[in-house]
Every structure is written in C-alpha cells, then in structure tokens.
Design a protein around this motif. Structure first.
Motif: not given
Length: 165
Positions: A144-151, A153-165
């Motif tokens: 969860h923490a790294m998904a928030v960091v990624r979001a 940095i990439l200016d994404l919605d941190p609650d978007d459930p779209t999986p990462i690659g």
C-alpha cells in the motif's frame, strides 16, 4: 554570524531519517541480492524483468516506450538491454504496426524458455528475501505504501485499483 542557508527546509526528524535510510538501504540490498540470484543463472535482474513483462504480453509483445515505463528504466537503458537480449536471440524488435516511429519488443521461443526456466528461481529469491521475512500485515502495508508513493510520483489517483504492470 552564519545564516541558515535554507531557512524553509523541512529537515527530517530522527524518526523520518531512520525510516528513509532503512528504506534506501533495504531497497538497494534487496535489488542487489535479487540481481545476484539471477546472475547465478546467467541473467541480470533487469533482463529477467524485461523478459517476464514480455511473457505477460504474449503473443504480441510491447512497445518499447510502454515496456520502459513498466520496468522503470530510461528508454536508452532499455534499448541497450534489449539489444543484448536480441543478440542472444531472446527477443525480437520490429516496427510498431501502423506507427513508423514506434518499436515493439517481443519474446522469441528461446526467450520464453528462459523465462520459464528462471521464474521458479526468481520467485524463490523474492520469497526468501522479501515475502517470507515480512508478516502478511507488513507485506500489505508495504504494498500500500509503495502504491501511494508511485501514485504521487506519477500524479495518479492513489485509490485507483488498476494493477501495476
């Protein structure tokens, strides 16, 4: 009398500094040990990651630009690695259909064999050095923490459930 050169700097607290340095050293060490484990099989971690992403995109392959984003490498670095893999006949490059400027990278049968051979070793390494050393709660918190960091940095919605690659 000396003046503070950065009076508006929000310096890290001792707790923040400890967390930051633990994260930094932990990620460097984790990447190094995962790479060492792949090197024992004749490939780098970055080569394996590229081959694995391409195996998930069968039968078509991926545009080099999309692949660079997935493996978080510069396009230049990806091009150099792809050239090494192409020389070993593990991938093939071709122009993107309908786009004269784009380039796609896809696995060859030999590349697929390498992924299938390396995947168990890679999973064992990830388990040994990350998954099995954390509790399920710690692992979920890390994800969860790294998904928030990624979001962020990439200016994404941190609650978007779209999986990462």
């Amino acid at each position: 009398m000396s003046q503070d050169p950065a009076p508006d700097t929000r310096w890290l607290s001792e707790q923040e500094q400890t967390a930051w340095r633990s994260f930094l050293r932990g990620t460097w060490l984790l990447n190094a040990v995962l790479d060492d484990d792949m090197q024992e099989h004749g490939h780098s971690l970055s080569e394996y990651e590229i081959l694995a992403m391409l195996s998930e995109a069968l039968p078509d392959g991926l545009r080099m630009s999309a692949l660079a984003d997935l493996v978080v490498q510069s396009r230049s670095r990806l091009s150099h690695t792809a050239l090494r893999l192409e020389r070993r006949k593990l991938v093939r490059r071709r122009p993107t259909p309908g786009d004269g400027r784009g380039v796609e990278l896809s696995l060859t049968p030999a590349g697929l064999e390498v992924v299938e051979r390396l995947a168990p070793a890679h999973v064992a390494s990830v388990r040994a050095h990350l998954i099995d050393v954390l509790t399920p709660v710690q692992l979920a918190e890390l994800g969860h923490a790294m998904a928030v960091v990624r979001a962020a940095i990439l200016d994404l919605d941190p609650d978007d459930p779209t999986p990462i690659g």
